[in-house]
Design a protein around this motif. Structure first.
Motif, PDB file in Angstrom:
ATOM      1  N   SER A   1       0.839  -1.202   0.000  1.00 40.01           N
ATOM      2  CA  SER A   1       0.000   0.000   0.000  1.00 40.01           C
ATOM      3  C   SER A   1       0.874   1.252   0.000  1.00 40.01           C
ATOM      4  O   SER A   1       0.597   2.229  -0.713  1.00 40.01           O
ATOM      5  CB  SER A   1      -0.912   0.001   1.227  1.00 40.01           C
ATOM      6  OG  SER A   1      -1.821  -1.074   1.183  1.00 40.01           O
ATOM      7  N   TYR A   2       1.936   1.206   0.789  1.00 34.84           N
ATOM      8  CA  TYR A   2       2.867   2.335   0.850  1.00 34.84           C
ATOM      9  C   TYR A   2       3.504   2.601  -0.514  1.00 34.84           C
ATOM     10  O   TYR A   2       3.580   3.751  -0.975  1.00 34.84           O
ATOM     11  CB  TYR A   2       3.941   2.027   1.892  1.00 34.84           C
ATOM     12  CG  TYR A   2       5.139   2.952   1.872  1.00 34.84           C
ATOM     13  CD1 TYR A   2       5.067   4.247   2.394  1.00 34.84           C
ATOM     14  CD2 TYR A   2       6.356   2.527   1.326  1.00 34.84           C
ATOM     15  CE1 TYR A   2       6.175   5.082   2.377  1.00 34.84           C
ATOM     16  CE2 TYR A   2       7.464   3.359   1.310  1.00 34.84           C
ATOM     17  CZ  TYR A   2       7.365   4.630   1.833  1.00 34.84           C
ATOM     18  OH  TYR A   2       8.460   5.465   1.797  1.00 34.84           O
ATOM     19  N   LEU A   3       3.953   1.528  -1.180  1.00 32.58           N
ATOM     20  CA  LEU A   3       4.603   1.689  -2.483  1.00 32.58           C
ATOM     21  C   LEU A   3       3.620   2.156  -3.549  1.00 32.58           C
ATOM     22  O   LEU A   3       3.955   3.000  -4.388  1.00 32.58           O
ATOM     23  CB  LEU A   3       5.256   0.383  -2.910  1.00 32.58           C
ATOM     24  CG  LEU A   3       6.644   0.114  -2.326  1.00 32.58           C
ATOM     25  CD1 LEU A   3       7.149  -1.245  -2.781  1.00 32.58           C
ATOM     26  CD2 LEU A   3       7.627   1.197  -2.743  1.00 32.58           C
ATOM     27  N   CYS A   4       2.414   1.614  -3.525  1.00 29.39           N
ATOM     28  CA  CYS A   4       1.416   2.034  -4.514  1.00 29.39           C
ATOM     29  C   CYS A   4       1.090   3.512  -4.358  1.00 29.39           C
ATOM     30  O   CYS A   4       0.950   4.239  -5.343  1.00 29.39           O
ATOM     31  CB  CYS A   4       0.156   1.185  -4.387  1.00 29.39           C
ATOM     32  SG  CYS A   4       0.344  -0.507  -4.974  1.00 29.39           S
ATOM     33  N   GLU A   5       0.982   3.965  -3.101  1.00 29.96           N
ATOM     34  CA  GLU A   5       0.725   5.377  -2.849  1.00 29.96           C
ATOM     35  C   GLU A   5       1.912   6.227  -3.308  1.00 29.96           C
ATOM     36  O   GLU A   5       1.735   7.302  -3.895  1.00 29.96           O
ATOM     37  CB  GLU A   5       0.459   5.610  -1.361  1.00 29.96           C
ATOM     38  CG  GLU A   5       0.150   7.055  -1.016  1.00 29.96           C
ATOM     39  CD  GLU A   5      -0.159   7.264   0.457  1.00 29.96           C
ATOM     40  OE1 GLU A   5      -0.234   8.436   0.879  1.00 29.96           O
ATOM     41  OE2 GLU A   5      -0.329   6.258   1.176  1.00 29.96           O
ATOM     42  N   TYR A   6       3.125   5.730  -3.062  1.00 29.08           N
ATOM     43  CA  TYR A   6       4.324   6.465  -3.485  1.00 29.08           C
ATOM     44  C   TYR A   6       4.381   6.571  -5.010  1.00 29.08           C
ATOM     45  O   TYR A   6       4.678   7.639  -5.561  1.00 29.08           O
ATOM     46  CB  TYR A   6       5.579   5.760  -2.967  1.00 29.08           C
ATOM     47  CG  TYR A   6       6.846   6.554  -3.210  1.00 29.08           C
ATOM     48  CD1 TYR A   6       7.328   7.417  -2.233  1.00 29.08           C
ATOM     49  CD2 TYR A   6       7.557   6.456  -4.407  1.00 29.08           C
ATOM     50  CE1 TYR A   6       8.476   8.165  -2.446  1.00 29.08           C
ATOM     51  CE2 TYR A   6       8.690   7.205  -4.636  1.00 29.08           C
ATOM     52  CZ  TYR A   6       9.158   8.058  -3.654  1.00 29.08           C
ATOM     53  OH  TYR A   6      10.280   8.812  -3.884  1.00 29.08           O
ATOM     54  N   ILE A   7       4.092   5.466  -5.684  1.00 34.28           N
ATOM     55  CA  ILE A   7       4.111   5.447  -7.148  1.00 34.28           C
ATOM     56  C   ILE A   7       3.068   6.401  -7.716  1.00 34.28           C
ATOM     57  O   ILE A   7       3.322   7.152  -8.662  1.00 34.28           O
ATOM     58  CB  ILE A   7       3.879   4.012  -7.666  1.00 34.28           C
ATOM     59  CG1 ILE A   7       5.103   3.150  -7.358  1.00 34.28           C
ATOM     60  CG2 ILE A   7       3.587   4.005  -9.161  1.00 34.28           C
ATOM     61  CD1 ILE A   7       4.893   1.665  -7.612  1.00 34.28           C
ATOM     62  N   THR A   8       1.872   6.397  -7.125  1.00 34.31           N
ATOM     63  CA  THR A   8       0.795   7.271  -7.599  1.00 34.31           C
ATOM     64  C   THR A   8       1.136   8.741  -7.379  1.00 34.31           C
ATOM     65  O   THR A   8       0.887   9.589  -8.243  1.00 34.31           O
ATOM     66  CB  THR A   8      -0.516   6.933  -6.874  1.00 34.31           C
ATOM     67  OG1 THR A   8      -0.862   5.567  -7.131  1.00 34.31           O
ATOM     68  CG2 THR A   8      -1.647   7.831  -7.354  1.00 34.31           C
ATOM     69  N   SER A   9       1.756   9.044  -6.230  1.00 37.01           N
ATOM     70  CA  SER A   9       2.049  10.437  -5.869  1.00 37.01           C
ATOM     71  C   SER A   9       3.269  10.991  -6.591  1.00 37.01           C
ATOM     72  O   SER A   9       3.346  12.198  -6.860  1.00 37.01           O
ATOM     73  CB  SER A   9       2.266  10.551  -4.355  1.00 37.01           C
ATOM     74  OG  SER A   9       1.119  10.140  -3.644  1.00 37.01           O
ATOM     75  N   ASN A  10       4.237  10.130  -6.902  1.00 41.39           N
ATOM     76  CA  ASN A  10       5.508  10.603  -7.468  1.00 41.39           C
ATOM     77  C   ASN A  10       5.734  10.176  -8.909  1.00 41.39           C
ATOM     78  O   ASN A  10       6.750  10.540  -9.501  1.00 41.39           O
ATOM     79  CB  ASN A  10       6.672  10.090  -6.611  1.00 41.39           C
ATOM     80  CG  ASN A  10       6.645  10.639  -5.199  1.00 41.39           C
ATOM     81  OD1 ASN A  10       7.095  11.750  -4.940  1.00 41.39           O
ATOM     82  ND2 ASN A  10       6.087   9.867  -4.267  1.00 41.39           N
ATOM     83  N   GLY A  11       4.823   9.417  -9.467  1.00 36.38           N
ATOM     84  CA  GLY A  11       4.943   8.931 -10.834  1.00 36.38           C
ATOM     85  C   GLY A  11       4.346   9.889 -11.839  1.00 36.38           C
ATOM     86  O   GLY A  11       4.174  11.070 -11.543  1.00 36.38           O
ATOM     87  N   PRO A  12       4.031   9.384 -13.029  1.00 39.89           N
ATOM     88  CA  PRO A  12       4.108   7.950 -13.352  1.00 39.89           C
ATOM     89  C   PRO A  12       5.550   7.489 -13.564  1.00 39.89           C
ATOM     90  O   PRO A  12       6.410   8.273 -13.927  1.00 39.89           O
ATOM     91  CB  PRO A  12       3.305   7.842 -14.644  1.00 39.89           C
ATOM     92  CG  PRO A  12       3.454   9.188 -15.285  1.00 39.89           C
ATOM     93  CD  PRO A  12       3.485  10.168 -14.150  1.00 39.89           C
ATOM     94  N   PHE A  13       5.753   6.191 -13.309  1.00 41.99           N
ATOM     95  CA  PHE A  13       7.044   5.568 -13.518  1.00 41.99           C
ATOM     96  C   PHE A  13       6.978   4.656 -14.748  1.00 41.99           C
ATOM     97  O   PHE A  13       5.963   4.022 -15.011  1.00 41.99           O
ATOM     98  CB  PHE A  13       7.448   4.746 -12.293  1.00 41.99           C
ATOM     99  CG  PHE A  13       7.812   5.579 -11.097  1.00 41.99           C
ATOM    100  CD1 PHE A  13       9.114   6.023 -10.915  1.00 41.99           C
ATOM    101  CD2 PHE A  13       6.850   5.926 -10.158  1.00 41.99           C
ATOM    102  CE1 PHE A  13       9.455   6.806  -9.817  1.00 41.99           C
ATOM    103  CE2 PHE A  13       7.177   6.702  -9.057  1.00 41.99           C
ATOM    104  CZ  PHE A  13       8.484   7.153  -8.890  1.00 41.99           C
ATOM    105  N   ASP A  14       8.092   4.619 -15.483  1.00 42.30           N
ATOM    106  CA  ASP A  14       8.178   3.750 -16.663  1.00 42.30           C
ATOM    107  C   ASP A  14       8.631   2.343 -16.306  1.00 42.30           C
ATOM    108  O   ASP A  14       8.442   1.411 -17.086  1.00 42.30           O
ATOM    109  CB  ASP A  14       9.151   4.351 -17.685  1.00 42.30           C
ATOM    110  CG  ASP A  14       8.667   5.687 -18.218  1.00 42.30           C
ATOM    111  OD1 ASP A  14       7.665   5.703 -18.944  1.00 42.30           O
ATOM    112  OD2 ASP A  14       9.295   6.715 -17.881  1.00 42.30           O
ATOM    113  N   GLY A  15       9.263   2.190 -15.137  1.00 35.76           N
ATOM    114  CA  GLY A  15       9.766   0.872 -14.790  1.00 35.76           C
ATOM    115  C   GLY A  15      10.286   0.823 -13.373  1.00 35.76           C
ATOM    116  O   GLY A  15      10.252   1.804 -12.622  1.00 35.76           O
TER     117      GLY A  15
END
Length: 220
Positions: free
Chosen positions: A87-101
């Protein structure tokens, strides 16, 4: 073209550190690679969700603080705080992304996508990242995030809990992937097994152990 245009062309990678280390330490580990490699990427190095719950292998080598993504038993089959970590990582990815990989070392390679209930947690960075990818492919997590395009595993492995495996690795993960496998790595066989979860993986063998390897000209 200006510098801003060049930056927009770079792929953005989320880089997950190994057990009881830190984002800064992974950044230091990757600094042994040729700078030309990083011209293609914008790298992000977050710390694990939890402070290290025990001794770190890099004490006296690299300064603290140290972190871990979750906890696990000695057989790496039972995990604690895994759902919270995802959950922490998904929130981090959503807040700081988008990420390509994603790029992960050891424990981090497993974690990529969980939104269903899971009991427990996991140890390695590369392991964590691979889990996230598998769960995203199955539509379990990061449903609104663009599909990941690239996965880099350094000394990664699969989760061993059957309940996780039957979801995360149900189908081949169709993401371009590179897997660094060390001849002297205690996770050599698990690293090779993780590669089989991906469609047409690129396996890069090296003669070193459980580490981010130095790259020769051909590998680079």
């Amino acid at each position: 073209m200006g510098g801003e245009d060049e930056k927009k062309k770079k792929m953005k990678l989320l880089c997950l550190h190994g057990f009881r280390t830190s984002g800064s330490f992974l950044q230091k580990q990757l600094s042994k690679w040729d700078l030309s490699i990083f011209h293609h990427f914008d790298l992000d190095f977050p710390n694990g969700k939890y402070p290290a719950g025990g001794k770190s292998d890099i004490e006296g080598i690299f300064p603290p603080p140290y972190f871990e993504w979750f906890q696990f038993d000695k057989d790496f089959t039972e995990y604690t705080n895994l759902e919270e970590c995802i959950s922490y990582l998904c929130e981090y990815i959503t807040s700081n992304g988008p990420f390509d990989g994603l790029l992960g070392f050891s424990q981090a390679c497993q974690l990529l996508f969980l939104s269903i209930y899971i009991r427990g947690c996991v140890k390695r960075g590369a392991t964590l990242a691979a889990l996230l990818l598998g769960y995203q492919k199955q539509g379990v997590v990061l449903k609104e995030h663009p599909p990941m395009k690239l996965f880099v595993s350094i000394s990664g492995s699969k989760f061993r809990d059957p309940k996780i495996c039957e979801v995360a690795y149900k189908d081949p993960i169709s993401v371009k992937s590179a897997h660094f496998v060390g001849a002297k790595d205690w996770l050599k066989v698990p690293s090779e097994e993780l590669a089989t979860a991906f469609d047409n993986p690129l396996i890069i063998n090296h003669l070193q152990g459980h580490t981010v390897p130095r790259l020769g000209k051909e590998t680079r």
